[in-house]
Design a protein around this motif. Structure first.
Motif, PDB file in Angstrom:
ATOM      1  N   PHE A 119     -19.605   2.628  25.177  1.00  0.00           N
ATOM      2  CA  PHE A 119     -20.038   1.430  25.891  1.00  0.00           C
ATOM      3  C   PHE A 119     -21.534   1.214  25.715  1.00  0.00           C
ATOM      4  N   TYR A 168     -19.387  -2.631  22.611  1.00  0.00           N
ATOM      5  CA  TYR A 168     -19.262  -1.222  22.296  1.00  0.00           C
ATOM      6  C   TYR A 168     -19.859  -0.965  20.930  1.00  0.00           C
ATOM      7  N   LEU A 179     -17.841  -7.063  27.299  1.00  0.00           N
ATOM      8  CA  LEU A 179     -18.502  -5.793  27.016  1.00  0.00           C
ATOM      9  C   LEU A 179     -18.792  -5.682  25.527  1.00  0.00           C
ATOM     10  N   ASN A 187     -12.345  -9.011  29.263  1.00  0.00           N
ATOM     11  CA  ASN A 187     -11.411  -8.612  30.315  1.00  0.00           C
ATOM     12  C   ASN A 187     -10.824  -9.862  30.977  1.00  0.00           C
ATOM     13  N   SER A 228      -5.913  -6.579  36.537  1.00  0.00           N
ATOM     14  CA  SER A 228      -5.926  -6.856  35.093  1.00  0.00           C
ATOM     15  C   SER A 228      -7.081  -6.101  34.458  1.00  0.00           C
ATOM     16  N   TYR A 229      -6.825  -4.906  33.987  1.00  0.00           N
ATOM     17  CA  TYR A 229      -7.880  -4.076  33.441  1.00  0.00           C
ATOM     18  C   TYR A 229      -7.759  -3.902  31.938  1.00  0.00           C
ATOM     19  N   LEU A 276      -8.423  -4.553  28.154  1.00  0.00           N
ATOM     20  CA  LEU A 276      -9.528  -5.056  27.346  1.00  0.00           C
ATOM     21  C   LEU A 276      -9.009  -5.521  26.000  1.00  0.00           C
ATOM     22  N   TYR A 297     -15.221 -11.044  32.192  1.00  0.00           N
ATOM     23  CA  TYR A 297     -16.108  -9.894  32.034  1.00  0.00           C
ATOM     24  C   TYR A 297     -16.091  -9.512  30.568  1.00  0.00           C
ATOM     25  N   MET A 328     -10.870   0.891  37.518  1.00  0.00           N
ATOM     26  CA  MET A 328     -10.872  -0.509  37.935  1.00  0.00           C
ATOM     27  C   MET A 328     -11.418  -1.383  36.800  1.00  0.00           C
ATOM     28  N   ALA A 329     -12.379  -2.254  37.109  1.00  0.00           N
ATOM     29  CA  ALA A 329     -12.893  -3.188  36.111  1.00  0.00           C
ATOM     30  C   ALA A 329     -14.205  -2.722  35.493  1.00  0.00           C
ATOM     31  N   ARG A 330     -14.479  -1.438  35.594  1.00  0.00           N
ATOM     32  CA  ARG A 330     -15.691  -0.916  34.968  1.00  0.00           C
ATOM     33  C   ARG A 330     -15.462  -0.734  33.469  1.00  0.00           C
ATOM     34  N   GLU A 331     -16.481  -0.221  32.798  1.00  0.00           N
ATOM     35  CA  GLU A 331     -16.339  -0.014  31.360  1.00  0.00           C
ATOM     36  C   GLU A 331     -15.299   1.058  31.062  1.00  0.00           C
TER      37      GLU A 331
END
Lengths: 114, 112
Positions: free
Chosen positions: A46, A36, A34, A93, A99-100, A102, A32, B97-100
């Motif tokens: 975000f 920013y 992202l 991620n 596993s959160y 980043l 995942y 959780m696995a959100r931003e």
């Protein structure tokens, strides 16, 4: 060892043109990603994300592309506006339940010239 | 929700003094992160909590740094004793959780 790399510290683009920000990663297990945006004296906010099961995600003027074979993602901003001038961070991620964490790149400073 | 709240926004202290940075995450978020931003290293993860439990503190630079999360709505990052090389912007972020992840405004620390 940097797992997420943004090799261009800065980028200048004319207003109305396309901005392309690049990001490379080394861990093929990242699932995942992202982007920013950060203005001076503010926290990162975000912008857009993409799952590893996709190769493209679009939100208005912002599109993120993911090339898993090359371990590369890019953020396209079209058309670029002066208000887009900021530092852009790429983040990844790791997989796995719980596993959160980043991992961020060092950022690319975008300047959009009016 | 007011977002992630950090205090103070700015801190100037003398070398050797204790510094405590504070963070209130977004209600309901189960993960909390402390990051440090410097020109050399960019956004560097210091420590990460999940459900108030420290999961990974491998980014904490030295024993002078410590972090706690006594409950789901509060966390502290302490530096004792502080040194000039600790000068940086420290960010707290929270995530569901696995959100931003959502970041606070940061604390600019200057150690003289």
């Amino acid at each position: 060892d940097q797992q997420v790399k943004q090799n261009s510290p800065s980028l200048s683009v004319q207003e109305g043109r396309i901005s392309i920000l690049n990001c490379d990663y080394t861990n093929s297990m990242f699932d995942y990603f992202l982007w920013y945006k950060k203005y001076p004296a503010e926290g990162p906010t975000f912008l857009i994300s993409i799952s590893s099961i996709k190769d493209k995600n679009e939100d208005g003027r912002f599109t993120v592309f993911l090339n898993k074979s090359a371990k590369h993602l890019s953020l396209h901003i079209v058309p670029s506006q002066p208000g887009d001038s900021a530092v852009y961070f790429c983040a990844a991620n790791p997989p796995g339940a719980g596993s959160y964490q980043l991992t961020f790149g060092k950022g690319t400073k975008l300047s959009v010239i009016p | 929700d007011a977002g992630v709240i950090q205090s103070p926004r700015h801190e100037v202290t003398e070398m050797g003094q204790e510094v405590t940075l504070r963070c209130k995450p977004i209600s309901g978020h189960n993960s909390l992160f402390w990051y440090r931003q410097t020109m050399m290293r960019g956004l560097e993860l210091l420590i990460y909590f999940n459900n108030n439990v420290p999961i990974d503190d491998s980014g904490m630079p030295e024993d002078r740094f410590s972090a706690k999360m006594p409950n789901a709505s509060f966390s502290t990052l302490k530096i004792q004793p502080s040194e000039p090389r600790d000068s940086a912007v420290y960010f707290c972020a929270s995530r569901l959780m696995a959100r931003e992840a959502f970041f606070g405004q940061g604390t600019r620390l200057t150690v003289v």
